[in-house]
Design a protein around this motif. Structure first.
Motif, PDB file in Angstrom:
ATOM      1  N   PRO A 157       0.816  -1.230   0.000  1.00  0.00           N
ATOM      2  CA  PRO A 157       0.000   0.000   0.000  1.00  0.00           C
ATOM      3  C   PRO A 157       0.843   1.271   0.000  1.00  0.00           C
ATOM      4  O   PRO A 157       0.502   2.259  -0.658  1.00  0.00           O
ATOM      5  N   ALA A 158       1.971   1.246   0.721  1.00  0.00           N
ATOM      6  CA  ALA A 158       2.848   2.418   0.762  1.00  0.00           C
ATOM      7  C   ALA A 158       3.481   2.680  -0.598  1.00  0.00           C
ATOM      8  O   ALA A 158       3.557   3.833  -1.058  1.00  0.00           O
ATOM      9  N   LEU A 163       3.775   5.526  -5.910  1.00  0.00           N
ATOM     10  CA  LEU A 163       3.588   5.567  -7.359  1.00  0.00           C
ATOM     11  C   LEU A 163       2.557   6.622  -7.749  1.00  0.00           C
ATOM     12  O   LEU A 163       2.731   7.339  -8.738  1.00  0.00           O
ATOM     13  N   ALA A 164       1.502   6.734  -6.942  1.00  0.00           N
ATOM     14  CA  ALA A 164       0.491   7.760  -7.200  1.00  0.00           C
ATOM     15  C   ALA A 164       1.094   9.158  -7.048  1.00  0.00           C
ATOM     16  O   ALA A 164       0.801  10.066  -7.840  1.00  0.00           O
ATOM     17  N   ARG A 165       1.947   9.357  -6.037  1.00  0.00           N
ATOM     18  CA  ARG A 165       2.603  10.650  -5.839  1.00  0.00           C
ATOM     19  C   ARG A 165       3.509  10.990  -7.017  1.00  0.00           C
ATOM     20  O   ARG A 165       3.712  12.164  -7.342  1.00  0.00           O
ATOM     21  N   ALA A 166       4.059   9.941  -7.639  1.00  0.00           N
ATOM     22  CA  ALA A 166       4.917  10.147  -8.807  1.00  0.00           C
ATOM     23  C   ALA A 166       4.103  10.348 -10.069  1.00  0.00           C
ATOM     24  O   ALA A 166       4.676  10.469 -11.163  1.00  0.00           O
ATOM     25  N   GLY A 167       2.780  10.403  -9.932  1.00  0.00           N
ATOM     26  CA  GLY A 167       1.910  10.597 -11.087  1.00  0.00           C
ATOM     27  C   GLY A 167       1.924   9.422 -12.037  1.00  0.00           C
ATOM     28  O   GLY A 167       1.630   9.577 -13.235  1.00  0.00           O
ATOM     29  N   ALA A 189      11.428   2.470   7.413  1.00  0.00           N
ATOM     30  CA  ALA A 189      10.123   1.957   7.821  1.00  0.00           C
ATOM     31  C   ALA A 189       9.180   3.083   8.228  1.00  0.00           C
ATOM     32  O   ALA A 189       7.990   3.068   7.908  1.00  0.00           O
ATOM     33  N   GLN A 190       9.718   4.094   8.920  1.00  0.00           N
ATOM     34  CA  GLN A 190       8.900   5.237   9.327  1.00  0.00           C
ATOM     35  C   GLN A 190       8.365   5.981   8.111  1.00  0.00           C
ATOM     36  O   GLN A 190       7.198   6.392   8.075  1.00  0.00           O
ATOM     37  N   GLU A 196       1.518   5.060   3.910  1.00  0.00           N
ATOM     38  CA  GLU A 196       0.390   4.129   3.881  1.00  0.00           C
ATOM     39  C   GLU A 196      -0.942   4.866   3.991  1.00  0.00           C
ATOM     40  O   GLU A 196      -1.074   5.815   4.764  1.00  0.00           O
ATOM     41  N   PRO A 197      -1.950   4.441   3.224  1.00  0.00           N
ATOM     42  CA  PRO A 197      -3.282   5.036   3.352  1.00  0.00           C
ATOM     43  C   PRO A 197      -3.813   4.826   4.766  1.00  0.00           C
ATOM     44  O   PRO A 197      -3.468   3.846   5.434  1.00  0.00           O
TER      45      PRO A 197
END
Length: 213
Positions: A157-158, A163-167, A189-190, A196-197
């Motif tokens: 999920p993270a 990937l979404a942030r990278a468009g 990890a942090q 993560e959503p």
């Protein structure tokens, strides 16, 4: 797929796979060749899993919509399976941290595994997951099974959020992942936890291992 330890990376267990499965494993293993963080299996495998699913989505959209539907159904199965495993791991971690009597902890540990199997059976009955994992749940389960099963999906999920942030631009996504890979393990990890959503709705992810009242 063996990081160069063996001359032939194709295992005999792969020979019965269909073309879609073979293509998926090729994309997955090629992702490891981009970069590999030594000693962090969950990071490496989650990264490669997201590269695999995005690559497969793009390739199959051009070549076979029917195969794309089948692949996405398998991925949904994997996500449901991962959610069940993650819930069981969380339950066991809370149990071990409780500091209870060892004999009582062993009994409660077995109860967690029993509930895991019950929730899987209910998920199959509800149509949330297929019977593809029947053999896995038919084993005499222990902690090692949960560790091995969860490694490929923990940070998926993270990485999807990344990937979404990278468009959806894969080169930018790879660069972002490499930056995380250079961080110390705890900071890495942090950073992934922050990506993560807040929640993952629907299907198996909404199911709980707690016993119903």
């Amino acid at each position: 797929s063996t990081l160069g330890f063996f001359d032939d990376p194709v295992l005999n267990t792969m020979l019965h796979w269909d073309d879609v499965q073979l293509l998926a494993i090729i994309f997955h293993e090629l992702a490891h060749q981009l970069f590999y963080v030594k000693g962090d299996t969950p990071f490496n495998e989650s990264f490669a899993s997201v590269v695999e699913e995005e690559s497969m989505r793009r390739w199959l959209m051009q070549h076979s919509q029917e195969d794309l539907a089948g692949y996405e159904a398998r991925r949904e199965d994997q996500q449901c399976f991962s959610a069940l495993i993650s819930a069981a791991r969380d339950s066991l971690q809370s149990l071990y941290e409780s500091g209870g009597d060892p004999a009582a902890l062993r009994v409660e540990k077995m109860a967690v595994f029993d509930r895991l199997i019950q929730v899987y059976r209910q998920a199959v009955s509800d149509g949330a997951i297929s019977v593809a994992y029947e053999a896995w749940f038919g084993q005499s389960l222990n902690n090692a099974h949960l560790v091995a099963a969860g490694a490929y999906q923990i940070w998926v999920p993270a990485f999807r959020a990344m990937l979404a942030r990278a468009g959806g631009e894969l080169n930018s996504f790879y660069e972002m992942a490499e930056v995380l890979g250079r961080l110390p393990a705890e900071k890495r990890a942090q950073a992934l936890r922050k990506l993560e959503p807040a929640s993952a709705p629907g299907g198996c992810r909404a199911m709980q291992l707690q016993e119903r009242a």
